[in-house]
Design a protein around this motif. Structure first.
Motif, PDB file in Angstrom:
ATOM      1  N   ALA A 136       0.839  -1.199   0.000  1.00 37.28           N
ATOM      2  CA  ALA A 136       0.000   0.000   0.000  1.00 37.28           C
ATOM      3  C   ALA A 136       0.875   1.249   0.000  1.00 37.28           C
ATOM      4  CB  ALA A 136      -0.900  -0.009   1.237  1.00 37.28           C
ATOM      5  N   PRO A 137       0.649   2.187  -0.903  1.00 38.63           N
ATOM      6  CA  PRO A 137       1.519   3.374  -0.978  1.00 38.63           C
ATOM      7  C   PRO A 137       1.477   4.234   0.276  1.00 38.63           C
ATOM      8  CG  PRO A 137      -0.424   3.615  -2.408  1.00 38.63           C
ATOM      9  CD  PRO A 137      -0.388   2.196  -1.953  1.00 38.63           C
ATOM     10  N   TRP A 138       0.371   4.201   1.027  1.00 35.71           N
ATOM     11  CA  TRP A 138       0.265   5.039   2.223  1.00 35.71           C
ATOM     12  C   TRP A 138       1.319   4.684   3.263  1.00 35.71           C
ATOM     13  CZ3 TRP A 138      -1.485   3.929   7.360  1.00 35.71           C
ATOM     14  CH2 TRP A 138      -1.775   5.062   8.134  1.00 35.71           C
ATOM     15  N   LEU A 139       1.829   3.453   3.204  1.00 34.60           N
ATOM     16  CA  LEU A 139       2.818   3.027   4.191  1.00 34.60           C
ATOM     17  C   LEU A 139       4.165   3.721   4.011  1.00 34.60           C
ATOM     18  CD1 LEU A 139       2.217  -0.847   4.257  1.00 34.60           C
ATOM     19  CD2 LEU A 139       1.132   0.920   5.658  1.00 34.60           C
ATOM     20  N   PHE A 140       4.408   4.301   2.843  1.00 33.64           N
ATOM     21  CA  PHE A 140       5.768   4.751   2.521  1.00 33.64           C
ATOM     22  C   PHE A 140       5.908   6.242   2.249  1.00 33.64           C
ATOM     23  CE2 PHE A 140       5.107   0.429   0.843  1.00 33.64           C
ATOM     24  CZ  PHE A 140       5.862  -0.249   1.789  1.00 33.64           C
ATOM     25  N   GLY A 141       4.841   6.991   2.340  1.00 32.54           N
ATOM     26  CA  GLY A 141       4.978   8.417   2.107  1.00 32.54           C
ATOM     27  C   GLY A 141       3.641   9.115   2.154  1.00 32.54           C
TER      28      GLY A 141
END
Length: 597
Positions: free
Chosen positions: A500-505
Motif C-alpha cells: 500500500a503506498p500510504w505506508l511509505f509516504g
C-alpha cells in the motif's frame, strides 16, 4: 464528535417470489396473470381461475376442460391451454401434452403462443427430444419476466441435454442475476456442476473468448479454482480519477461520480479473536470520516458482526431495520458468502471476497486485500523488466498458495517459465534443499518470487546468497512487517515487494502515517495495512457506483489505485517498495500505481 454506544451498535453522527421452483417442480403457481383471447365474464371461469390460484390444479384442469368443451374457436383454445397448464402444475406432463396436441396455434392470442411453446418444450425434454425443445425456445422482446425466466431455465436444460455445456452454463449465468433465495442457490449448483464436467483447458479457452462483462466469466473462474487452477488477470488500465470537479446542472461545481451516503453501517467482528484486525479497519475508516468535510459525512453506526455467518446476517438485518442506506462489511469470507446468498434490500460494500468466488448481488460490491491480486502483479512487474524465467519459494500457507497460483497463471500467460518451486515448513530453519529444488535451473537472467512472512524471509535471504543465487527477489506484501526495523531487515536488502503506498509516504487528502501512527496504536505494525484498508473502504462509498459503471476511472486510495469491474469487484493496483539498508523505501514509480501503458 466521538463514537458512542446506541443499543448493540455504535453510532457516529456528522453534522420476489421464488420462481425456479415453478420451473423444476409441479407445486407452484403461475408468476403472472396469463393473457389470451377475450372471454366474457363467467362464474365458471372465475371458479376455475380461483382453483388454480389455490393450488387445486387437478380440479382446475377439469374446470378449464369443461369450459373448453362448451366454447368454440379462440375461447375454447384459451381454456384448453389453461387446462394443459393446470395439468403441468399438477405433475401430469403427459396429460398436458395430449391437450396441447389439439390446440390450433392460430386460435391463440397475447402471450398464449409463447406459453404453448414452453409447454411443448418441457414435454419434448421429458421425452428426450432436446433438439425439438431448443427449436421451440425462441426468445423475443414481448416475453414477460416470468415467461423469460421459465424459458431460460428450459433452454439451459435443453442445451445440457444435447451436450452443449457452455451454452447451458451461459444461460444459467443469465438466470443467476434474476433469481433469489433457494431458486438462485439451486441454479448456481447446476451451473457449477455443468462447468465442473469440463477440463481446465476447455474452461480457459472459452473464458478467453468471452467479453469482459460476460456474466459467465466469474463462474468459469470459480470452476477453475475448484480444480486448483487460476486464470491470468486482465490488469486495469484506468486513466480518469474520480472526483474531477465539473459544472453540474445547476451551474455549481460538483465532484464527478460522487454520491453521498446518508446512513452507513460498518459491520465488523468485535470478538477477541479478530479484535485487532477489526480495530485497525475501524480506526482507519473513522480517520477518513473525520478527515472528510462536515457536509459530506454520513451518519455511521458500528455493529458487531459476531463470530458466525448467521450473526453477520443478523447484524446486517439489524442495521437495515435501523435505517442504514449503505452497509460496509462483513469482513470474514464465510460471512460475505452467506450475505451474498440473501436478498439484499440495502447495498453492501463487503470487506472481503467469498470463499466460493461468486460475484456480489447487483448493486453491491466487494473489496479485499487479495493475495491473488498481488501475485499477479508481481508477475507483471517481472514481465515489465523483461524477465522470462522465475523460481517460486513459498510459505506453507493458504494465502501463499493463492498468491503463487495467480503468479504462475499471469507469468505463463505472458510467455514466462516457472523453472522450479518449493515450500518452506514453518519450523524449518535450513532451506538449502528447498533453494536447490526451486533455483537449480534458474540462471542469471531469472528472478525469484517469494510469498512469506518476514520471519521466514529473514532466514531465506542470506541462504539464497550462500547458495550463490544472484537473481533479483520479488515478494508479496506479506514480507513487510509494517514497521521499519533496520537491524532485523538488513538481510532483506534489494528485495522488491508490492504494498500500500500510504505506508511509505504522504498522500494527498489522507492523514499522514508518520503523524497518525504516533497517535493511534492500530495504525502500526501489521495493522497499518488494515488501517489503510479501512480508510479506502470509507473513500470508496460515494464513488463505488460510478467506478462499477466506468471501468476507466479509479480512486487514488491508501492501499493503491482502486478500480471496479461490471460485477462489483474492486481491483487494487499496488505500489512498489524495496529494502535499502534494512528500511522499506518506495521503488521507482511506487506512488503512481497505474501500470505503464
Amino acid at each position: 464528535m466521538t463514537p458512542r454506544l446506541q443499543g448493540t451498535s455504535r453510532i457516529v453522527r456528522g453534522a420476489a417470489p421464488t420462481l425456479l421452483a415453478l420451473l423444476l417442480s409441479a407445486c407452484a403457481t403461475m408468476p403472472e396473470t396469463p393473457t389470451g383471447a377475450p372471454t366474457a365474464p363467467s362464474p365458471d371461469a372465475d371458479r376455475a381461475e380461483q382453483l388454480y390460484r389455490d393450488g387445486e390444479f387437478e380440479q382446475a384442469a377439469r374446470a378449464f376442460t369443461d369450459l373448453a368443451n362448451t366454447r368454440r374457436g379462440d375461447v375454447s383454445a384459451h381454456y384448453q391451454l389453461r387446462a394443459a397448464e393446470a395439468l403441468r402444475e399438477n405433475g401430469d406432463l403427459d396429460g398436458a401434452a395430449r391437450l396441447i396436441d389439439d390446440i390450433r396455434r392460430r386460435r391463440l392470442h397475447g402471450d398464449e403462443p409463447l406459453r404453448l411453446d414452453l409447454l411443448g418444450a418441457e414435454v419434448a425434454l421429458k421425452h428426450g427430444d432436446a433438439a425439438h425443445a431448443r427449436a421451440l425456445l425462441v426468445f423475443d422482446d414481448s416475453m414477460t419476466p416470468g415467461l423469460r425466466l421459465r424459458a431460460l431455465e428450459l433452454r439451459a436444460r435443453a442445451d445440457a441435454a444435447v451436450g452443449d455445456a457452455f451454452a447451458s452454463a451461459q444461460t444459467r449465468a443469465q438466470l443467476d442475476r434474476l433469481l433469489e433465495g433457494a431458486d438462485r442457490e439451486q441454479n448456481r449448483g447446476q451451473l457449477l456442476d455443468t462447468l465442473g464436467k469440463l477440463d481446465a483447458a476447455a474452461l480457459k479457452s472459452r473464458y478467453d473468448s468471452l467479453q469482459p462483462n460476460d456474466p459467465l466469466r466469474p463462474w468459469i473462474e470459480q470452476a477453475l479454482r475448484k480444480q486448483g487452477q487460476a486464470l491470468a488477470r486482465e490488469m486495469p488500465r484506468p486513466s480518469q480519477p474520480v472526483g474531477t470537479m465539473r459544472q453540474g446542472t445547476g451551474g455549481a461545481l460538483e465532484a464527478e461520480g460522487y454520491e453521498r451516503a446518508r446512513r452507513v453501517a460498518l459491520l465488523l467482528p468485535l470478538n477477541a479473536q479478530l479484535a485487532g484486525v477489526s480495530n485497525s479497519i475501524r480506526d482507519g475508516f473513522l480517520s477518513a470520516y473525520f478527515a472528510d468535510t462536515l457536509e459530506r459525512r454520513p451518519e455511521v453506526r458500528i455493529y458487531d458482526a459476531g463470530r458466525t455467518p448467521a450473526e453477520a446476517v443478523a447484524a446486517y438485518e439489524k442495521a437495515v431495520a435501523e435505517g442504514a442506506d449503505r452497509v460496509v462489511g462483513p469482513l470474514q469470507r464465510e460471512s460475505v458468502g452467506e450475505l451474498f446468498h440473501r436478498p439484499l434490500s440495502v447495498r453492501v460494500l463487503a470487506l472481503n471476497h467469498p470463499d466460493t468466488g461468486e460475484v456480489p448481488p447487483p448493486g453491491s460490491a466487494e473489496y479485499g486485500l487479495l493475495p491473488e491480486a498481488e501475485g499477479a502483479q508481481v508477475a507483471e512487474r517481472l514481465r515489465e523488466r523483461g524477465i522470462a524465467r522465475a523460481s517460486v519459494i513459498l510459505a506453507e500457507a493458504d494465502w501463499a498458495e493463492r498468491a503463487a497460483r495467480a503468479f504462475r497463471a499471469q507469468f505463463e500467460a505472458g510467455g514466462g517459465t516457472i523453472v522450479g518451486e518449493s515450500r518452506l515448513r514453518e519450523k524449518d530453519v535450513n532451506y538449502a534443499t528447498s533453494i536447490t529444488q526451486a533455483t537449480a535451473s534458474l540462471g542469471a537472467d531469472g528472478a525469484v518470487f517469494i510469498s512469506m512472512r518476514p520471519q521466514q524471509a529473514r532466514l531465506l535471504a542470506p541462504q539464497l546468497k550462500i547458495a550463490n543465487v544472484a537473481a533479483p527477489v520479488f515478494a508479496t506484501s506479506h514480507i513487510y512487517s509494517g514497521d521499519d526495523n533496520a537491524t532485523l531487515d538488513r538481510d532483506l536488502d534489494g528485495i522488491e515487494f508490492c504494498d500500500a503506498p500510504w505506508l511509505f509516504g504522504p498522500m494527498t487528502g489522507k492523514p499522514e502515517r508518520a503523524r497518525i501512527s504516533g497517535q493511534i496504536a492500530s495504525a502500526n505494525g501489521v495493522g497499518a495495512r488494515l488501517f489503510a484498508f479501512g480508510m479506502d473502504a470509507y473513500a470508496l462509498l460515494p464513488y463505488i457506483d460510478w467506478l462499477i459503471s466506468h471501468p476507466e476511472s479509479y480512486l487514488s486510495g491508501a492501499t493503491g489505485e482502486l478500480t471496479a469491474d461490471n460485477f462489483g469487484r474492486v481491483h487494487r493496483l499496488v505500489s512498489w517498495a524495496r529494502f535499502v539498508g534494512g528500511m522499506a523505501q518506495p521503488a521507482e514509480g511506487a506512488l503512481s500505481a497505474t501500470p505503464m501503458q
